[in-house]
Design a protein around this motif. Sequence first.
Motif, PDB file in Angstrom:
ATOM      1  N   ARG A   1       5.979   3.820  -7.887  1.00 16.50           N
ATOM      2  CA  ARG A   1       5.530   5.202  -7.997  1.00 16.50           C
ATOM      3  C   ARG A   1       4.569   5.261  -6.907  1.00 16.50           C
ATOM      4  O   ARG A   1       4.353   4.245  -5.911  1.00 16.50           O
ATOM      5  CB  ARG A   1       4.929   5.485  -9.336  1.00 16.50           C
ATOM      6  N   LEU A   2       4.484   6.737  -6.556  1.00 12.92           N
ATOM      7  CA  LEU A   2       3.568   6.843  -5.421  1.00 12.92           C
ATOM      8  C   LEU A   2       2.135   6.184  -5.440  1.00 12.92           C
ATOM      9  O   LEU A   2       1.865   6.006  -4.297  1.00 12.92           O
ATOM     10  CB  LEU A   2       3.492   8.225  -5.381  1.00 12.92           C
ATOM     11  N   GLU A   3       1.691   5.645  -6.377  1.00 12.23           N
ATOM     12  CA  GLU A   3       0.470   5.227  -6.366  1.00 12.23           C
ATOM     13  C   GLU A   3       0.478   3.871  -6.271  1.00 12.23           C
ATOM     14  O   GLU A   3      -0.575   3.022  -6.054  1.00 12.23           O
ATOM     15  CB  GLU A   3      -0.397   5.362  -7.672  1.00 12.23           C
ATOM     16  N   CYS A   4       1.686   3.175  -5.868  1.00 11.60           N
ATOM     17  CA  CYS A   4       1.591   1.967  -5.516  1.00 11.60           C
ATOM     18  C   CYS A   4       1.056   1.131  -4.249  1.00 11.60           C
ATOM     19  O   CYS A   4       0.754   0.253  -4.199  1.00 11.60           O
ATOM     20  CB  CYS A   4       3.136   1.356  -5.780  1.00 11.60           C
TER      21      CYS A   4
ATOM     22  N   ASP B   1      -2.079  -1.008   1.656  1.00 10.46           N
ATOM     23  CA  ASP B   1      -2.279  -1.941   0.854  1.00 10.46           C
ATOM     24  C   ASP B   1      -1.913  -1.601  -0.588  1.00 10.46           C
ATOM     25  O   ASP B   1      -1.986  -0.393  -0.865  1.00 10.46           O
ATOM     26  CB  ASP B   1      -3.766  -2.273   0.746  1.00 10.46           C
ATOM     27  N   GLY B   2      -1.426  -2.489  -1.424  1.00 10.76           N
ATOM     28  CA  GLY B   2      -0.652  -2.350  -2.623  1.00 10.76           C
ATOM     29  C   GLY B   2      -1.726  -2.476  -3.712  1.00 10.76           C
ATOM     30  O   GLY B   2      -2.507  -3.093  -3.653  1.00 10.76           O
TER      31      GLY B   2
ATOM     32  N   MET C   1       5.593  -7.943  -2.106  1.00 10.52           N
ATOM     33  CA  MET C   1       6.694  -7.251  -1.768  1.00 10.52           C
ATOM     34  C   MET C   1       6.430  -6.617  -0.475  1.00 10.52           C
ATOM     35  O   MET C   1       7.607  -6.674   0.393  1.00 10.52           O
ATOM     36  CB  MET C   1       7.235  -6.157  -2.622  1.00 10.52           C
ATOM     37  N   TRP C   2       5.460  -6.059   0.013  1.00 11.05           N
ATOM     38  CA  TRP C   2       5.052  -5.512   1.184  1.00 11.05           C
ATOM     39  C   TRP C   2       5.478  -6.517   2.384  1.00 11.05           C
ATOM     40  O   TRP C   2       6.087  -6.166   3.370  1.00 11.05           O
ATOM     41  CB  TRP C   2       3.755  -4.793   1.471  1.00 11.05           C
ATOM     42  N   ALA C   3       4.800  -7.706   2.089  1.00 13.43           N
ATOM     43  CA  ALA C   3       4.800  -8.678   3.205  1.00 13.43           C
ATOM     44  C   ALA C   3       6.379  -9.128   3.392  1.00 13.43           C
ATOM     45  O   ALA C   3       6.684  -9.244   4.809  1.00 13.43           O
ATOM     46  CB  ALA C   3       3.984  -9.927   2.716  1.00 13.43           C
ATOM     47  N   VAL C   4       7.110  -9.072   2.566  1.00 10.15           N
ATOM     48  CA  VAL C   4       8.568  -9.664   2.572  1.00 10.15           C
ATOM     49  C   VAL C   4       9.346  -8.647   3.261  1.00 10.15           C
ATOM     50  O   VAL C   4      10.178  -8.818   4.332  1.00 10.15           O
ATOM     51  CB  VAL C   4       9.178 -10.213   1.171  1.00 10.15           C
ATOM     52  N   ILE C   5       9.325  -7.480   2.853  1.00 14.35           N
ATOM     53  CA  ILE C   5      10.121  -6.419   3.339  1.00 14.35           C
ATOM     54  C   ILE C   5       9.802  -5.961   4.897  1.00 14.35           C
ATOM     55  O   ILE C   5      10.816  -5.886   5.404  1.00 14.35           O
ATOM     56  CB  ILE C   5       9.935  -5.038   2.413  1.00 14.35           C
ATOM     57  N   THR C   6       8.476  -5.922   5.146  1.00 16.80           N
ATOM     58  CA  THR C   6       8.007  -5.672   6.425  1.00 16.80           C
ATOM     59  C   THR C   6       8.411  -6.911   7.339  1.00 16.80           C
ATOM     60  O   THR C   6       9.019  -6.695   8.442  1.00 16.80           O
ATOM     61  CB  THR C   6       6.558  -5.364   6.581  1.00 16.80           C
TER      62      THR C   6
END
Length: 422
Positions: A71-74, A396-397, A405-410
């Motif tokens: 969701r947007l707040e993630c 930041d999540g 997830m952010w680290a892996v996707i980027t």
Amino acid sequence: MIYDLIVAGAGASGMTAAICATDADIYKQFQHKADQTRKRSVLIIEKNKKIGKKLYATGNGRCNLSNSSFRLECYNSKNEFFPYKVIGAKDYQIVNQFAEQLGVAVSDEHGYYYPMSRQASTIVWAFNDRLKKNQIQVHTGEIVIGLEEQSDHTYCIQTDQGHYYARNIVLACGGAAAPALGGTDAGCSLLDQLGIPYYPFQPALCKLQVKEKMSGLAGVRSKALVTVMDASSEIHAQEFGEVQFTGQSLSGIVIFNLSHTAGEMLQDGESVSLCLDLVPDINEADLYMHFRKFRTNNPERSLQACLNGFVHEKLATYILEQCRWKQERISELNDVELQKLADQIKKLTFHVTATAGAEDAQVSRGGADTRFIDPETMKLTVQEHVYVIGELLDTDGICGGYNLMWAVITGMKAGFSIYDSN
């Protein structure tokens, strides 16, 4: 020697980028293109003596890889919608598939995904083995201190131990949180050398210190709807979850998730209050009527007993102390006082004085201004062949696997962009 790629940082994002820049099997699985096998020379430079040091602590050592709820707040960023140009609702599947490609069995725990072993070391070992397989060099215990573009458009990387040259650079230095695990703001110095604006790192996903004296509540846990408000009672954020009381601080996942907003407000000089609704399933009018009925049916019982069915006994004691009543029995309270009691349970307020320090934070807010980042490749828009990924970005999540997830996707986006390059 001129490396095809040098990565500054051997955390999750940096190792992912290095692997995706060199691995034909992973490239084919995720890019769905014809085989373009590349032989690339890659060096990772890591300040810690071991790779993936922060990974070991992820998810309390269990390593929460990803989360299916989206969701947007993630995610938080000064550039509000940038994170959602990078990562999408189904990308948790990509993260899980990437882990499985490295040989890690993944299990689902109500939408939270972990290694089946529930050990973060499983992930670190898998990364390490793939780095070796792909013949990626790793220098540990070495600090990147300088970065300069050369006349031939390669880059000179200066460390505390020497100089290296590369055609592509990935900055995956992380943020300043958890310095004991290698957290640092050194990446900001490298951004500065490249002329890239950034926001100074501040703690996020951390406890919030309050001015109220509540030593009697230490160790208490309570579910609550928590609202972040300013001095005019305007609502800035709200979330339901378990609050942990720790002496002079409020903690727990719900507090961690709200700490970004509270920290920004404090930084801007605003007053910050946390309003706890301890019984969000009951409206205030019904709660007041319950207290009236309790007074009628049980006039001899204590005020503490009246609250006993709603909140933890230590919270009941604290609430009654805030009311400053000398009465001991429920029959001694009039209707106005009963209304105040209901109000206290629905709007128990604490005034935030500070966030915890970087040493107690799980991640940092701040980092590279994402207006200068291409969300498809993580490449700097004003500098050729330089990529910024992971926590060094101003994103930041919340808790629950979102930062990994952010680290892996980027890291994947940067790595595949380099794999595609000539």
